[in-house]
Design a protein around this motif. Structure first.
Motif, PDB file in Angstrom:
ATOM      1  N   SER A 135       8.943  -8.785  -2.347  1.00 49.35           N
ATOM      2  CA  SER A 135       7.775  -9.341  -1.655  1.00 49.35           C
ATOM      3  C   SER A 135       6.486  -9.322  -2.458  1.00 49.35           C
ATOM      4  O   SER A 135       5.537 -10.023  -2.087  1.00 49.35           O
ATOM      5  N   SER A 167       9.598  -1.566  -2.582  1.00 52.12           N
ATOM      6  CA  SER A 167       8.544  -0.633  -2.164  1.00 52.12           C
ATOM      7  C   SER A 167       8.843   0.702  -2.839  1.00 52.12           C
ATOM      8  O   SER A 167       9.686   0.777  -3.729  1.00 52.12           O
ATOM      9  N   SER A 173       3.191  -8.998   2.077  1.00 49.33           N
ATOM     10  CA  SER A 173       3.299  -7.579   2.387  1.00 49.33           C
ATOM     11  C   SER A 173       2.180  -6.820   1.685  1.00 49.33           C
ATOM     12  O   SER A 173       1.407  -7.394   0.917  1.00 49.33           O
ATOM     13  N   ALA A 209      -0.112  -1.162   5.239  1.00 50.77           N
ATOM     14  CA  ALA A 209       0.659  -2.233   5.862  1.00 50.77           C
ATOM     15  C   ALA A 209       0.264  -2.411   7.325  1.00 50.77           C
ATOM     16  O   ALA A 209       0.003  -1.441   8.041  1.00 50.77           O
ATOM     17  N   TRP A 249       2.881   1.362   2.424  1.00 47.94           N
ATOM     18  CA  TRP A 249       3.481   0.045   2.279  1.00 47.94           C
ATOM     19  C   TRP A 249       4.537  -0.247   3.344  1.00 47.94           C
ATOM     20  O   TRP A 249       5.028  -1.377   3.452  1.00 47.94           O
ATOM     21  N   PRO A 274      11.107  -7.572   6.617  1.00 47.03           N
ATOM     22  CA  PRO A 274      10.101  -6.530   6.834  1.00 47.03           C
ATOM     23  C   PRO A 274      10.333  -5.342   5.898  1.00 47.03           C
ATOM     24  O   PRO A 274      11.481  -4.980   5.604  1.00 47.03           O
ATOM     25  N   VAL A 275       9.253  -4.751   5.412  1.00 43.94           N
ATOM     26  CA  VAL A 275       9.344  -3.611   4.494  1.00 43.94           C
ATOM     27  C   VAL A 275       9.540  -2.354   5.339  1.00 43.94           C
ATOM     28  O   VAL A 275       8.578  -1.678   5.735  1.00 43.94           O
ATOM     29  N   GLU A 297       6.231  -0.958   6.884  1.00 45.76           N
ATOM     30  CA  GLU A 297       5.865  -1.641   8.130  1.00 45.76           C
ATOM     31  C   GLU A 297       6.733  -1.132   9.278  1.00 45.76           C
ATOM     32  O   GLU A 297       7.956  -1.077   9.154  1.00 45.76           O
TER      33      GLU A 297
END
Length: 634
Positions: free
Chosen positions: A298, A180, A211, A219, A188, A331-332, A190
């Motif tokens: 992702s 990211s 994602s 997001a 972006w 998870p981002v 999360e």
């Protein structure tokens, strides 16, 4: 015409303008300057005595962007690829031979921003920072595609790092983001949990949904939660074990770059107790486990198939190992890792993810370090609190502190934010165990002082600290106290024995330009600070006076060296040049008196006095006129 009235009006005008002239002569000099104790500083006759010394700056980490480096150093750059260094941090430690060494850490990246191929690098000095050993990479993360510009984001990355020593260990903390742009593109990110509790156990969470990375949509919080459980095997949202797994042991030889690699198990897992290879081979028809990608990437992630794994091949592209996203992803969001060294920084343990201990929903998926150093308590009344580690983080609302009582194995957080709207924090412990945090405010040059008297759990006393921080970042160091004893730390002439002093590295406005300064102050009762002396930290040895970053200071770190000098590691050019200097106490204590606060400008005072005098004279005039009228009527 009334002659008496004319003469009085003329006399009144003469007296008024005479008073005005006297006030102007008295107040016309430049504004007086005072220190925080209220004593006036004679700025007209101020001629600092040049005593002591500071050493020439030594480049510890130097990037390759010639646009950001001084011309005197850019000629040495021959690399075509852009390299950047940021987030410097430093600590001292004592080795097994009772010899003090200095270790510095930084983030090495392909981008000058928060993202890019962010890897943690360290260097060590055994001679008070005069010479440094070669750079060693401690922690690298997977790359989807080798960067072609400093705007490429196709990699997981460490955005910041923090290094300190405690209980015989060197502790390295880092904030890591999956692929990211991290805090530079919040759309972006999360606001998702990294771990999920099942029963009494916390398990890492993975998702099969795509994602928003690389897309123009914001997001959303993913829903299909897979969990990584015993031996690294992945379980479905309904609790069924799959053949996919994440190896739990990784090799420092590759700087743990295989963390996040996912395999499909064929028979018994190949990497249950041994680290996976950096470049796994896929051989169809064999009983070897199948490498399927990395969970920290992702963009363009393949869909998840329970029983039909898609093999992925890693490849080297120059000095970069490229790989692909796994069918399940992390998870981002911000992750916090801890690494430890017990051999003086020669090697570091495998990173441990402690995100669940610190990050909450209120942080909205984004965290940063708010200080370039941690505080390790030594002077607490309750002895069990000595050794406590306090680290400062910031979210979108401000700065908060977390603490650990077991050498960074477990941290606790009691409040969402301690210092609202704060940007950076520099903290120190006084001789009586009180903690003082100097916190710079967002979009302001103001610095506030906060105090904790319960070992860093609660913070109170929000008041001005008396110094500015125009560049937001600042660092602070409380000096050891010189009690006049033979083996104690030695003060410079002019410093009072037994009194506590602190040094702050920060930025001020000088002729409209951000200027790096070091300011020394003495602690008064109740930890109020009297600022004594200020020195500029211009890097004239490398920068010419007209170069943009001649007086720049970004993030910095201060420490006391074995030879009694003070060492500072600091960002001298944004994300490109990290320098080390040492200076004597004589050098800083004989600087200029800091301009802490100024008296009300003379013009304002002049106008106020003129108005006051006018009111008095007009009142007097009215009274005399009334008296004369009364006399004439008789």
């Amino acid at each position: 015409m009334n002659i008496r009235k004319f003469k009085f009006s003329k006399l009144f005008s003469l007296v008024f303008f005479l008073c005005l002239a006297i006030v102007f002569l008295i107040l016309s000099p430049v504004a007086k300057v005072y220190n925080v104790e209220g004593y006036e500083i004679d700025t007209e006759n101020l001629k600092p005595i040049q005593k002591g010394y500071k050493t020439a700056p030594i480049p510890v980490f130097m990037g390759s962007d010639k646009d950001l480096l001084p011309k005197s150093l850019s000629s040495y750059i021959s690399l075509n690829e852009k390299i950047y260094y940021k987030s410097p941090s430093m600590t001292v430690f004592t080795d097994k031979n009772e010899k003090q060494s200095v270790i510095a850490a930084a983030v090495k990246s392909s981008s000058g921003g928060a993202y890019g191929t962010g890897e943690i690098v360290v260097k060590k000095s055994e001679d008070n920072g005069l010479t440094w050993d070669s750079e060693r990479t401690v922690f690298k993360l997977p790359v989807r595609q080798k960067p072609n510009s400093n705007k490429d984001y196709a990699a997981a990355f460490n955005s910041e790092c923090l290094i300190f020593s405690a209980d015989g260990e060197i502790i390295l903390m880092t904030i890591m983001y999956p692929e990211s742009k991290g805090p530079e593109d919040k759309t972006w990110i999360e606001n998702a949990d990294v771990y999920k509790q099942i029963g009494d156990v916390l398990y890492p969470v993975l998702y099969d949904e795509p994602s928003s990375v690389g897309k123009t949509i914001s997001a959303a919080v993913p829903q299909n939660e897979y969990t990584v459980r015993e031996d690294g095997f992945v379980y479905t949202p309904d609790g069924k074990k799959t053949a996919y797994y994440l190896p739990q042991f990784h090799s420092p030889e590759y700087a743990y770059q295989t963390m996040g690699d996912m395999y499909y198990c064929v028979g018994e897992p190949d990497y249950k107790t041994t680290p996976p290879p950096l470049l796994p081979e896929y051989k169809p028809g064999t009983e070897r486990d199948i490498y399927v990608g990395n969970i920290y990437l992702s963009e363009n992630k393949p869909s998840f198939s329970l029983n039909e794994p898609i093999p992925v091949t890693k490849k080297k592209n120059g000095g970069i190992v490229e790989t692909s996203p796994a069918p399940l992803r992390a998870p981002v969001t911000a992750n916090i890792f801890v690494l430890k060294s017990r051999d003086g920084g020669e090697s570091f343990s495998q990173p441990v993810n402690i995100t669940y201990q610190i990050k909450g929903k209120a942080d909205k998926g984004i965290l940063s370090f708010a200080s370039s150093s941690a505080v390790v308590l030594k002077n607490q009344v309750y002895y069990d609190k000595n050794g406590r580690i306090i680290v400062f983080f910031k979210n979108s609302d401000g700065v908060f502190a977390v603490y650990s009582d077991n050498n960074a194995d477990m941290f606790k957080r009691r409040q969402v934010v301690h210092f609202r709207n704060a940007e950076f924090s520099a903290c120190f412990e006084d001789e009586e165990g009180s903690l003082i945090s100097l916190s710079s405010k967002k979009k302001s040059n103001k610095v506030k002082a906060f105090e904790s008297i319960d070992s860093g759990v609660k913070w109170n006393r929000d008041e001005p600290a008396g110094i500015p921080a125009d560049g937001a970042a600042l660092s602070a160091l409380r000096l050891p106290v010189d009690y006049g004893k033979e083996n104690s730390f030695k003060y410079a002439d002019g410093m009072e024995l037994g009194r506590e002093y602190i040094i702050v590295a920060h930025s001020i406005k000088d002729s409209g330009k951000d200027t790096a300064v070091l300011t020394i102050g003495a602690l008064n009762p109740k930890d109020r600070i009297s600022w004594n002396s200020e020195k500029k930290l211009n890097d004239d040895e490398f920068f010419s006076p007209n170069e943009k970053y001649n007086s720049f200071i970004g993030q910095s770190s201060l420490t006391v060296l074995e030879n009694g000098n003070i060492g500072i590691l600091y960002e001298s050019s944004p994300a490109s040049l990290i320098l080390f200097r040492q200076f004597s106490l004589e050098w800083i204590i004989n600087g200029a008196s800091p301009k802490i606060k100024t008296e009300t400008p003379p013009l304002i005072i002049l106008l106020m006095l003129a108005i006051g005098l006018s009111i008095i004279l007009l009142t007097l005039y009215a009274a005399v006129k009334a008296l004369l009228k009364k006399c004439s009527s008789k």
